[in-house]
Design an enzyme around this catalytic site. Structure first.
Site, mmCIF file in Angstrom:
data_model
loop_
_atom_site.group_PDB
_atom_site.id
_atom_site.type_symbol
_atom_site.label_atom_id
_atom_site.label_comp_id
_atom_site.label_asym_id
_atom_site.label_seq_id
_atom_site.Cartn_x
_atom_site.Cartn_y
_atom_site.Cartn_z
ATOM 1 N N ASN A 10 0.647 -1.012 -0.166
ATOM 2 C CA ASN A 10 0.070 0.306 -0.326
ATOM 3 C C ASN A 10 1.145 0.668 -0.070
ATOM 4 O OD1 ASN A 10 -1.956 2.532 0.194
ATOM 5 N ND2 ASN A 10 -2.126 1.598 2.774
ATOM 6 N N LYS A 12 0.378 4.175 0.200
ATOM 7 C CA LYS A 12 -0.414 5.459 0.474
ATOM 8 C C LYS A 12 -0.602 6.987 -0.535
ATOM 9 C CE LYS A 12 -0.048 2.830 4.701
ATOM 10 N NZ LYS A 12 -0.130 3.239 6.740
ATOM 11 N N HIS A 99 -9.205 1.022 4.813
ATOM 12 C CA HIS A 99 -8.076 1.431 5.600
ATOM 13 C C HIS A 99 -8.522 2.562 6.575
ATOM 14 C CE1 HIS A 99 -4.415 2.662 6.659
ATOM 15 N NE2 HIS A 99 -3.696 1.695 6.156
ATOM 16 N N GLU A 101 -6.862 4.851 7.643
ATOM 17 C CA GLU A 101 -6.423 5.962 7.645
ATOM 18 C C GLU A 101 -7.418 6.828 6.716
ATOM 19 O OE1 GLU A 101 -2.694 5.155 5.522
ATOM 20 O OE2 GLU A 101 -1.844 4.621 7.430
ATOM 21 N N GLU A 171 -5.005 -4.972 10.555
ATOM 22 C CA GLU A 171 -4.091 -3.995 10.882
ATOM 23 C C GLU A 171 -4.457 -2.753 12.942
ATOM 24 O OE1 GLU A 171 -2.233 -2.598 6.990
ATOM 25 O OE2 GLU A 171 -3.696 -1.158 6.465
ATOM 26 N N GLY A 177 2.781 2.897 10.347
ATOM 27 C CA GLY A 177 3.635 3.755 10.758
ATOM 28 C C GLY A 177 4.665 4.122 11.697
ATOM 29 N N SER A 217 3.895 -1.972 10.802
ATOM 30 C CA SER A 217 5.036 -1.563 10.890
ATOM 31 C C SER A 217 5.726 -3.345 10.171
ATOM 32 C CB SER A 217 5.352 -1.849 11.936
ATOM 33 O OG SER A 217 5.320 -0.338 12.407
ATOM 34 N N GLY A 238 3.464 -1.170 4.288
ATOM 35 C CA GLY A 238 2.788 0.734 3.902
ATOM 36 C C GLY A 238 3.756 1.067 3.811
ATOM 37 N N GLY A 239 5.646 1.441 4.694
ATOM 38 C CA GLY A 239 6.906 1.966 4.412
ATOM 39 C C GLY A 239 7.511 0.966 3.589
HETATM 40 P P1 13P Z 1 3.222 0.380 8.144
HETATM 41 O O1 13P Z 1 3.827 -1.093 7.351
HETATM 42 O O2 13P Z 1 3.432 1.617 6.963
HETATM 43 O O3 13P Z 1 3.257 0.715 9.308
HETATM 44 O O4 13P Z 1 1.709 0.127 7.380
HETATM 45 C C1 13P Z 1 0.932 -0.400 7.054
HETATM 46 C C2 13P Z 1 -0.128 0.091 6.624
HETATM 47 O O5 13P Z 1 -1.078 0.487 6.375
HETATM 48 C C3 13P Z 1 -0.497 -0.779 4.838
HETATM 49 O O6 13P Z 1 -1.681 -1.011 4.704
#
Ligand code: 13P
Length: 255
Positions: A10, A12, A99, A101, A171, A177, A217, A238-239
């Protein structure tokens, strides 16, 4: 039944189109046949979908394309919205919905998630349904009932076949994050409860074919702790998905 593990990136709100092309090319070059047993999905921003789709070679590629969100209507006066048919046309086979967010910043409700899930299935796109509790909910010991209520709402009205085809990503919000993951055992406990809920609602075959991912993470340095967990079928990243090497390394951990 054996479920094919999935690693979905993802991205983002990251990567310009030029950067998205470079990242998807690097991931594509890093792909080797040992990864045929893992499903890789890239979920760039809407404006990058077409370019990434071209890089991946559309249906020729072994790396799938996904979107990060969708609107449930087919077309019309919905300024700024993107329909499932538009995603299909550009080559998406998956779409993230719900999600945390989007729930937090864009006020996405459980009802909206359910409408999106149905609209995606109508277009033949598999939803990746996100769920997860915040820290106060976890500390109050309410994580399991909270996540289960999100799942029941998101999946309402699905057929047995659709429930089995679905991907759910657990999640925990406090792990996204932050560099802080759920312990593998705690993550597996929630993923097991999700699978059990799907079993109660749709039967054992849907529960055993459904894929449940962990997200929050997850990185090459900690992925090996999650791989042996019986109810975790991969990760929503994510990251660490913004770097080709770490994305490929995460996928290789699930071989
Ligand atoms: P991180 O891997 O950056 O923690 O993000 C996870 C996420 O929200 C994937 O959708």
């Amino acid at each position: 039944m054996t479920r094919k593990p999935m690693i979905a990136g993802n991205w983002k709100m990251n990567k310009t189109t030029a950067e998205a092309v470079t990242l998807s090319q690097d991931i594509s070059y890093g792909y080797d046949s040992s990864l045929d047993d893992v499903e890789l999905v890239l979920c760039p921003p809407f404006v990058d979908l077409k370019s990434v789709s071209t890089v991946l070679g559309f249906d020729k590629s072994r790396i799938a394309l996904g979107a990060q969100d969708v609107y449930w209507q087919k077309s019309g006066a919905f300024t700024g919205a993107i329909s499932p048919g538009m995603l299909k046309e550009v080559g998406c086979s998956y779409c993230i919905v719900g999600h945390s967010e989007r729930r937090e910043h864009f006020f996405e409700s459980n009802e909206a998630v359910n409408l999106k899930v149905h609209a995606l299935f109508e277009e033949g796109i598999i939803p990746i349904v996100c769920c997860g509790e915040d820290l106060p909910t976890r500390e109050a010991g309410e994580a399991l009932p909270f996540v289960i209520s999100q799942i029941k709402a998101a999946l309402e009205g699905l057929s047995v076949k659709q429930a089995g085809d679905l991907v759910i990503a657990y999640e925990p919000i406090w792990a996204i994050g932050t560099g802080r993951t759920a312990t593998p055992e705690a993550a597996d406990e929630v993923c097991a409860a999700i699978r059990q809920t799907v079993g109660e609602l749709f039967g054992g075959s849907a529960a055993s074919s459904l894929r449940v991912l962990y997200g929050g993470s997850m990185k090459p340095e900690n992925v090996s702790f999650f791989v042996p967990m019986p109810n975790i079928d991969g990760g929503l990243i994510g990251g660490a998905a913004l770097d080709a090497r770490s994305f490929i390394d995460l996928a290789k951990a699930f071989i």
